[in-house]
Design a protein around this motif. Structure first.
Motif, PDB file in Angstrom:
ATOM      1  N   TYR A  76       2.242   8.197  -8.006  1.00 49.52           N
ATOM      2  CA  TYR A  76       2.485   8.172  -6.607  1.00 49.52           C
ATOM      3  C   TYR A  76       1.569   9.037  -6.398  1.00 49.52           C
ATOM      4  O   TYR A  76       0.626   9.644  -6.993  1.00 49.52           O
ATOM      5  N   GLY A  77       1.507   9.662  -4.998  1.00 51.24           N
ATOM      6  CA  GLY A  77       0.348  10.449  -4.250  1.00 51.24           C
ATOM      7  C   GLY A  77      -0.955   9.656  -3.787  1.00 51.24           C
ATOM      8  O   GLY A  77      -2.151  10.181  -3.725  1.00 51.24           O
ATOM      9  N   HIS A  78      -0.795   8.551  -3.407  1.00 47.65           N
ATOM     10  CA  HIS A  78      -1.777   7.614  -2.991  1.00 47.65           C
ATOM     11  C   HIS A  78      -2.090   7.777  -1.528  1.00 47.65           C
ATOM     12  O   HIS A  78      -3.256   7.263  -1.214  1.00 47.65           O
ATOM     13  N   GLY A  79      -1.619   8.883  -0.939  1.00 54.04           N
ATOM     14  CA  GLY A  79      -2.200   9.143   0.643  1.00 54.04           C
ATOM     15  C   GLY A  79      -2.389   8.231   1.432  1.00 54.04           C
ATOM     16  O   GLY A  79      -1.257   7.464   1.438  1.00 54.04           O
ATOM     17  N   GLY A  80      -3.535   8.029   2.130  1.00 56.30           N
ATOM     18  CA  GLY A  80      -3.454   6.992   3.069  1.00 56.30           C
ATOM     19  C   GLY A  80      -4.082   5.626   2.683  1.00 56.30           C
ATOM     20  O   GLY A  80      -4.479   4.858   3.306  1.00 56.30           O
ATOM     21  N   ALA A  81      -3.909   5.658   1.258  1.00 61.36           N
ATOM     22  CA  ALA A  81      -4.448   4.370   0.559  1.00 61.36           C
ATOM     23  C   ALA A  81      -3.715   3.433  -0.321  1.00 61.36           C
ATOM     24  O   ALA A  81      -4.209   2.897  -1.156  1.00 61.36           O
ATOM     25  N   GLY A  82      -2.543   3.476  -0.056  1.00 67.03           N
ATOM     26  CA  GLY A  82      -1.369   3.035  -0.913  1.00 67.03           C
ATOM     27  C   GLY A  82      -1.680   1.571  -1.077  1.00 67.03           C
ATOM     28  O   GLY A  82      -1.630   0.816  -2.002  1.00 67.03           O
ATOM     29  N   VAL A  83      -2.025   0.723   0.188  1.00 67.34           N
ATOM     30  CA  VAL A  83      -2.169  -0.538   0.382  1.00 67.34           C
ATOM     31  C   VAL A  83      -3.534  -0.792  -0.491  1.00 67.34           C
ATOM     32  O   VAL A  83      -3.604  -1.948  -1.094  1.00 67.34           O
ATOM     33  N   THR A  84      -4.517   0.160  -0.308  1.00 72.59           N
ATOM     34  CA  THR A  84      -5.692  -0.134  -0.748  1.00 72.59           C
ATOM     35  C   THR A  84      -5.940  -0.226  -2.269  1.00 72.59           C
ATOM     36  O   THR A  84      -6.533  -0.948  -2.999  1.00 72.59           O
ATOM     37  N   VAL A  85      -5.063   0.544  -3.051  1.00 80.57           N
ATOM     38  CA  VAL A  85      -5.100   0.679  -4.577  1.00 80.57           C
ATOM     39  C   VAL A  85      -3.851   0.147  -5.088  1.00 80.57           C
ATOM     40  O   VAL A  85      -3.788   0.330  -6.447  1.00 80.57           O
ATOM     41  N   ALA A  86      -3.028  -0.757  -4.411  1.00 83.41           N
ATOM     42  CA  ALA A  86      -1.854  -1.085  -5.039  1.00 83.41           C
ATOM     43  C   ALA A  86      -1.870  -1.643  -6.235  1.00 83.41           C
ATOM     44  O   ALA A  86      -0.917  -1.552  -7.027  1.00 83.41           O
ATOM     45  N   TRP A  87      -2.614  -2.917  -6.437  1.00 84.95           N
ATOM     46  CA  TRP A  87      -2.744  -3.594  -7.387  1.00 84.95           C
ATOM     47  C   TRP A  87      -3.614  -2.947  -8.784  1.00 84.95           C
ATOM     48  O   TRP A  87      -2.976  -3.090  -9.694  1.00 84.95           O
ATOM     49  N   GLY A  88      -4.314  -2.369  -8.418  1.00 81.89           N
ATOM     50  CA  GLY A  88      -5.118  -1.345  -9.342  1.00 81.89           C
ATOM     51  C   GLY A  88      -4.106  -0.465 -10.057  1.00 81.89           C
ATOM     52  O   GLY A  88      -4.069  -0.261 -11.374  1.00 81.89           O
ATOM     53  N   ASP A 148     -12.355   2.138  -8.633  1.00 82.00           N
ATOM     54  CA  ASP A 148     -12.012   1.190  -9.515  1.00 82.00           C
ATOM     55  C   ASP A 148     -10.546   0.373  -9.130  1.00 82.00           C
ATOM     56  O   ASP A 148     -10.563  -0.793  -9.042  1.00 82.00           O
ATOM     57  N   TRP A 149      -9.630   1.378  -8.886  1.00 83.45           N
ATOM     58  CA  TRP A 149      -8.279   0.544  -8.449  1.00 83.45           C
ATOM     59  C   TRP A 149      -8.504  -0.018  -7.015  1.00 83.45           C
ATOM     60  O   TRP A 149      -7.678  -1.225  -7.017  1.00 83.45           O
ATOM     61  N   ALA A 150      -9.150   0.372  -6.099  1.00 81.08           N
ATOM     62  CA  ALA A 150      -9.348  -0.281  -4.740  1.00 81.08           C
ATOM     63  C   ALA A 150      -9.985  -1.582  -5.148  1.00 81.08           C
ATOM     64  O   ALA A 150      -9.700  -2.559  -4.438  1.00 81.08           O
ATOM     65  N   LEU A 151     -11.095  -1.449  -6.019  1.00 77.51           N
ATOM     66  CA  LEU A 151     -12.007  -3.024  -6.094  1.00 77.51           C
ATOM     67  C   LEU A 151     -10.985  -3.944  -6.892  1.00 77.51           C
ATOM     68  O   LEU A 151     -11.043  -5.089  -6.546  1.00 77.51           O
ATOM     69  N   GLU A 152     -10.045  -3.526  -7.711  1.00 79.80           N
ATOM     70  CA  GLU A 152      -9.494  -4.388  -8.500  1.00 79.80           C
ATOM     71  C   GLU A 152      -8.367  -5.130  -7.331  1.00 79.80           C
ATOM     72  O   GLU A 152      -7.935  -6.382  -7.388  1.00 79.80           O
ATOM     73  N   THR A 153      -7.955  -4.102  -6.567  1.00 78.68           N
ATOM     74  CA  THR A 153      -6.886  -4.651  -5.560  1.00 78.68           C
ATOM     75  C   THR A 153      -7.416  -5.534  -4.586  1.00 78.68           C
ATOM     76  O   THR A 153      -6.950  -6.473  -4.148  1.00 78.68           O
ATOM     77  N   LEU A 154      -8.789  -5.240  -4.128  1.00 80.51           N
ATOM     78  CA  LEU A 154      -9.699  -6.204  -3.395  1.00 80.51           C
ATOM     79  C   LEU A 154      -9.589  -7.354  -3.809  1.00 80.51           C
ATOM     80  O   LEU A 154      -9.542  -8.562  -2.993  1.00 80.51           O
ATOM     81  N   ALA A 155      -9.900  -7.615  -5.038  1.00 76.50           N
ATOM     82  CA  ALA A 155     -10.074  -9.061  -5.822  1.00 76.50           C
ATOM     83  C   ALA A 155      -8.640  -9.767  -5.667  1.00 76.50           C
ATOM     84  O   ALA A 155      -8.709 -10.826  -5.075  1.00 76.50           O
ATOM     85  N   VAL A 156      -7.532  -9.068  -5.844  1.00 80.67           N
ATOM     86  CA  VAL A 156      -6.351  -9.987  -5.581  1.00 80.67           C
ATOM     87  C   VAL A 156      -6.056 -10.183  -4.164  1.00 80.67           C
ATOM     88  O   VAL A 156      -5.437 -11.309  -3.643  1.00 80.67           O
ATOM     89  N   TYR A 157      -6.287  -9.260  -3.278  1.00 81.84           N
ATOM     90  CA  TYR A 157      -6.171  -9.648  -1.752  1.00 81.84           C
ATOM     91  C   TYR A 157      -7.175 -10.855  -1.225  1.00 81.84           C
ATOM     92  O   TYR A 157      -6.854 -11.521  -0.519  1.00 81.84           O
ATOM     93  N   GLU A 158      -8.208 -10.801  -1.967  1.00 84.95           N
ATOM     94  CA  GLU A 158      -9.282 -11.803  -1.516  1.00 84.95           C
ATOM     95  C   GLU A 158      -8.444 -13.211  -1.834  1.00 84.95           C
ATOM     96  O   GLU A 158      -8.746 -14.300  -1.248  1.00 84.95           O
ATOM     97  N   GLU A 159      -7.906 -13.159  -3.037  1.00 89.05           N
ATOM     98  CA  GLU A 159      -7.082 -14.367  -3.407  1.00 89.05           C
ATOM     99  C   GLU A 159      -5.652 -14.742  -2.605  1.00 89.05           C
ATOM    100  O   GLU A 159      -5.761 -15.905  -2.082  1.00 89.05           O
TER     101      GLU A 159
END
Length: 308
Positions: free
Chosen positions: A286-298, A61-72
């Protein structure tokens, strides 16, 4: 400025969280030990994809929310550092991914794997954009360390902990562990699409990402390894693996090496609220492993909601 929130940590998670807080009307200070260009975020290959992150359901869910921001943001790539780039996840199938994958638009299974167009982020540019937007919104950036939460509580009534690997000592949380990643940058021989082939159970991965400063090759995922120097033999192996996918990489001139320590956590991302010494509010992110960029906005929005 007298802040009502201090964000500790100035990587992509800390800066994104701080920016979201300013958008909600908070007066925010960010205190970071390192300049943004020297954080783990700055050396990330930075393809949007939920990689090595738990819990899976929330991370999706966090990743998809972030994806929408990055698309913009990808409508202004020179400014934001975000581009939408096509590529292939080698050997991947939608059925092998979490429920979030069924909500991806445009993903297409082919014999070689999964083809999809995703955000690819030029992290130095994106981190600079986050900083500029934060300052423009009234936020304050400062270099410095926080030895404990009592010290942070003296600076603002609400503390948001975005310290990544630093949370191991600050909290302390011994479940936070480094996952070392080594990358090689070469002159791009004309490759326009990204490629990945990753086994989460393996300490090696194969990927290449066309970034403005060259073709970024990877990589490694070495748990509990703290070394930040580039290993020459590992670099040679990375180039060789990538060249087996695209032979023209073998002759590309190496222009640089990068090493980062992904902030993994045994129990997955910690995103929750607690109480500071003296009664203030403490929010962990914290604790986002290798996906901090992917879930940042969510995660930023979830953390901001906990701040109130």
């Amino acid at each position: 400025m007298t802040a009502d929130v201090i964000v500790v940590g100035g990587g992509v998670i800390g800066l994104t969280t701080a920016l979201e807080l300013t958008r909600r009307g908070h007066r925010v200070r960010v205190r970071s030990r390192d300049a943004a260009r020297d954080t783990t975020s700055a050396v990330a290959g930075a393809l949007w994809w939920p990689y090595r992150i738990e819990p899976e359901a929330l991370a999706g869910d966090w990743a998809l929310e972030t994806l929408a921001v990055y698309e913009e943001l990808a409508t202004a790539p020179e400014e934001t550092g975000v581009r939408m780039v096509a590529g292939l996840h080698g050997g991947e199938r939608l059925s092998g991914l979490g429920p979030w994958a069924r909500r991806l638009t445009g993903a297409r299974e082919v014999p070689e794997g999964l083809r999809v167009t995703l955000p690819l982020i030029d992290m130095p540019v994106h981190l600079a954009w986050l900083q500029e937007r934060l300052v423009r919104s009234g936020g304050v950036l400062e270099r410095g360390t926080v030895q404990d939460f009592a010290e942070a509580a003296a600076l603002a009534p609400v503390v948001v902990n975005c310290t990544g690997l630093g949370a191991r000592a600050l909290v302390p949380d011994l479940g936070v562990r480094p996952v070392r990643g080594q990358l090689v940058v070469v002159e791009n021989p004309g490759i326009e699409e990204w490629f990945t082939r990753a086994d989460p159970a393996s300490s090696t991965t194969t990927y290449f990402f066309p970034q403005p400063d060259g073709l970024v090759l990877g990589g490694t995922a070495e748990v509990d390894e703290y070394g930040t120097g580039a290993d020459p033999r590992t670099a040679e192996e990375i180039v060789a693996r990538c060249a087996r996918v695209r032979p023209e990489i073998a002759g590309a001139r190496v222009t640089g090496h990068r090493v980062g320590l992904r902030p993994s956590r045994d129990a997955g991302v910690r995103l929750e609220a607690g109480t500071l010494p003296g009664g203030g509010r403490l929010v962990h992110n914290y604790g986002h492993g290798g996906a901090g960029v992917t879930v940042a906005w969510g995660c930023a929005r979830a953390a901001a909601a906990l701040v109130g």
